[in-house]
Design an enzyme around this catalytic site. Structure first.
Site, PDB file in Angstrom:
ATOM      1  N   GLU A 163      35.072  42.682  32.466  1.00  0.00           N
ATOM      2  CA  GLU A 163      34.010  41.693  32.706  1.00  0.00           C
ATOM      3  C   GLU A 163      34.007  41.252  34.169  1.00  0.00           C
ATOM      4  O   GLU A 163      32.953  41.134  34.797  1.00  0.00           O
ATOM      5  CB  GLU A 163      34.224  40.490  31.785  1.00  0.00           C
ATOM      6  CG  GLU A 163      33.269  39.333  32.026  1.00  0.00           C
ATOM      7  CD  GLU A 163      33.925  37.988  31.843  1.00  0.00           C
ATOM      8  OE1 GLU A 163      33.798  37.140  32.746  1.00  0.00           O
ATOM      9  OE2 GLU A 163      34.579  37.780  30.809  1.00  0.00           O
ATOM     10  N   HIS A 164      35.175  41.017  34.739  1.00  0.00           N
ATOM     11  CA  HIS A 164      35.273  40.646  36.148  1.00  0.00           C
ATOM     12  C   HIS A 164      34.779  41.762  37.052  1.00  0.00           C
ATOM     13  O   HIS A 164      34.026  41.533  38.011  1.00  0.00           O
ATOM     14  CB  HIS A 164      36.735  40.333  36.507  1.00  0.00           C
ATOM     15  CG  HIS A 164      37.173  38.954  36.148  1.00  0.00           C
ATOM     16  ND1 HIS A 164      37.571  38.029  37.084  1.00  0.00           N
ATOM     17  CD2 HIS A 164      37.283  38.325  34.948  1.00  0.00           C
ATOM     18  CE1 HIS A 164      37.917  36.903  36.484  1.00  0.00           C
ATOM     19  NE2 HIS A 164      37.751  37.058  35.176  1.00  0.00           N
ATOM     20  N   GLU A 175      44.024  33.167  37.145  1.00  0.00           N
ATOM     21  CA  GLU A 175      43.334  32.544  36.012  1.00  0.00           C
ATOM     22  C   GLU A 175      44.303  32.317  34.849  1.00  0.00           C
ATOM     23  O   GLU A 175      44.276  31.261  34.196  1.00  0.00           O
ATOM     24  CB  GLU A 175      42.176  33.436  35.564  1.00  0.00           C
ATOM     25  CG  GLU A 175      41.323  32.868  34.453  1.00  0.00           C
ATOM     26  CD  GLU A 175      40.174  33.782  34.058  1.00  0.00           C
ATOM     27  OE1 GLU A 175      39.531  33.496  33.030  1.00  0.00           O
ATOM     28  OE2 GLU A 175      39.920  34.777  34.769  1.00  0.00           O
ATOM     29  N   HIS A 206      38.372  41.630  29.264  1.00  0.00           N
ATOM     30  CA  HIS A 206      38.180  40.542  30.219  1.00  0.00           C
ATOM     31  C   HIS A 206      38.278  41.047  31.655  1.00  0.00           C
ATOM     32  O   HIS A 206      37.502  40.642  32.531  1.00  0.00           O
ATOM     33  CB  HIS A 206      39.226  39.464  29.940  1.00  0.00           C
ATOM     34  CG  HIS A 206      39.205  38.332  30.905  1.00  0.00           C
ATOM     35  ND1 HIS A 206      40.184  38.139  31.849  1.00  0.00           N
ATOM     36  CD2 HIS A 206      38.314  37.320  31.082  1.00  0.00           C
ATOM     37  CE1 HIS A 206      39.909  37.068  32.562  1.00  0.00           C
ATOM     38  NE2 HIS A 206      38.784  36.550  32.121  1.00  0.00           N
TER      39      HIS A 206
END
Length: 450
Positions: A79-80, A156, A76
């Site tokens: 991905e950012h 997040e 993740h």
């Protein structure tokens, strides 16, 4: 149909050739073609001339379950970071070039794969291919960007913790899978994300994002050969322009995932509404009973006409939201019921849910219910084909998760072939399994028993 061939070699030179074949020419869809480049990179397209847009995605067969414990959240995090700049583009240029033509880009990470996608007008497909391939193949992962995105991801995670309706799903997965990678949060935790270094993320990137692990999919008004040419040009000279290799097979179903004994997990929170999930291990995605499971799920809690919705919301008004769902992975799965209700109504909601599951396990569904459930399955699938994004996703998931693309007519036939006995035999087995319970709300750990 015999495969046609397309010339071309990887960076290593030689005589390796790309191989193209037509997978389907479906009256309910467009013409689907698949090309395997010498590097093992796969390109699948569905040509739909009636559309004026194209959805383009780069799918990587890497998700959170591929991380070790200290790496939790790396997929993740990566991905950012891939949107933060390449050798050719800054972060601003990545977003502004697509937005300047009215397009949109995004990405998401799951437990078993990661997807980067764009949706643009058909005439802007060359731009989308170049931008998306560039960011996946050749991102810089600058140290300053790692620190910036670390802060974003920690926010997040904190935001997710403030959403009890989301948190309860993660809690349920932990109840079933425990310390197995499938039981971890896709985002990781503050404890794993905070110390994660650029070197760790870079190693994950270059070790996992290889050509044989990647599927490129596009659907809309396009020409397959032109898309293949665009992709080859976009990855030329990057790490994805590699020596000849064989595409990675779809994720193996062994070794089998060991689940925990049925348990109860409670996250005490002073919320206005209680969020509960009751469920058990299900079946894996290649299990032949998956079509029967879809029918069972539809009837139990898949819509406003479902048994659980009618009993708990419509007749008794105990919950605003109540539904059942099934999740399937390469080697395991889940079946569960979610409800959100006032804390004082939790015991009644759980009692009614358990009673309905026991009733279906013992008595099964009626012929009329199975017919309705089959109609729901077929209708939702076909209606999804109206969207280029859904068609693009179908191509990639077929390749990555199943190793094949099931034609629309075949899928509908498999649903039609489901019998009342198929559903009821599955219900008797599945719904009799010991159930785990996850609860987020103003309760203590001792307030519930499995």
């Amino acid at each position: 149909m015999a495969p046609s061939r397309d010339t071309g070699a990887g960076r290593s030179g030689g005589t390796a050739r790309a191989v193209t074949r037509t997978l389907s020419d479906d009256p309910l869809g467009g013409t689907v073609r698949r090309t395997v480049l010498p590097s093992g990179l796969r390109v699948l397209t569905e040509a739909i001339p009636a559309m004026r847009s194209v959805s383009f995605g780069v799918w990587v067969a890497v998700g959170s379950r591929d991380e070790t414990g200290p790496q939790a959240g790396a997929a993740h995090f990566l991905e950012h970071l891939l949107f933060k700049g390449t050798h050719k583009r800054t972060a601003l240029e990545i977003s502004s070039q697509i937005e300047a033509v009215g397009g949109e880009t995004n990405a998401f990470t799951t437990k078993e794969y990661t997807c980067y996608y764009a949706r643009v007008l058909d005439e802007d497909l060359p731009l989308a291919v170049d931008v998306m391939c560039d960011l996946v193949a050749d991102s810089l992962l600058e140290p300053a960007d790692v620190e910036t995105e670390r802060g974003v991801i920690l926010e997040e995670i904190a935001m997710h913790d403030d959403e009890p309706g989301d948190e309860v799903h993660d809690l349920f997965v932990q109840a079933v899978y425990g310390d197995h990678p499938l039981g971890r949060l896709i985002s990781g935790t503050a404890e794993t994300v905070t110390p994660m270094t650029r070197r760790q993320i870079q190693s994950f990137y270059r070790g996992r994002y290889t050509a044989p692990q990647i599927v490129i999919a596009a659907a809309g008004n396009l020409d397959h050969a032109a898309v293949v040419k665009m992709v080859r040009q976009a990855v030329r000279g990057t790490p994805l322009d590699s020596d000849p290799a064989t595409p990675a097979p779809y994720r193996a179903a062994t070794p089998a995932v060991r689940t925990k004994p049925a348990t109860t997990l409670v996250e005490p929170k002073e919320t206005e509404q209680a969020h509960v999930i009751l469920g058990c291990p299900g079946i894996d995605r290649l299990d032949e009973r998956r079509f029967a499971l879809g029918v069972l799920n539809n009837v139990l809690g898949g819509g406003m006409s479902s048994r659980l919705f009618q009993e708990i919301r419509e007749q008794r008004g105990l919950a605003y939201s109540v539904y059942s769902y099934a999740s399937q992975y390469a080697d395991t799965g889940l079946f569960a019921v979610y409800a959100g209700c006032a804390p004082g109504k939790v015991d009644e909601v759980l009692a009614l849910t358990r009673a309905e599951l026991a009733r279906v396990a013992a008595d099964g569904l009626t012929e009329a219910e199975v017919a309705r459930g089959k109609g729901m399955s077929k209708g939702s699938f076909v209606l999804g084909l109206e969207d280029t994004g859904s068609r693009m996703s179908r191509l990639a998931k077929g390749e990555l998760l199943y190793g094949d693309l099931m034609p629309v007519d075949e899928l509908l036939r498999r649903v039609d072939d489901v019998t009342v006995e198929d559903v009821n035999v599955l219900a008797a087995e599945l719904l009799s399994r010991p159930m785990s319970l996850a609860v987020v709300g103003p309760f203590g750990a001792g307030d519930f028993a499995v």
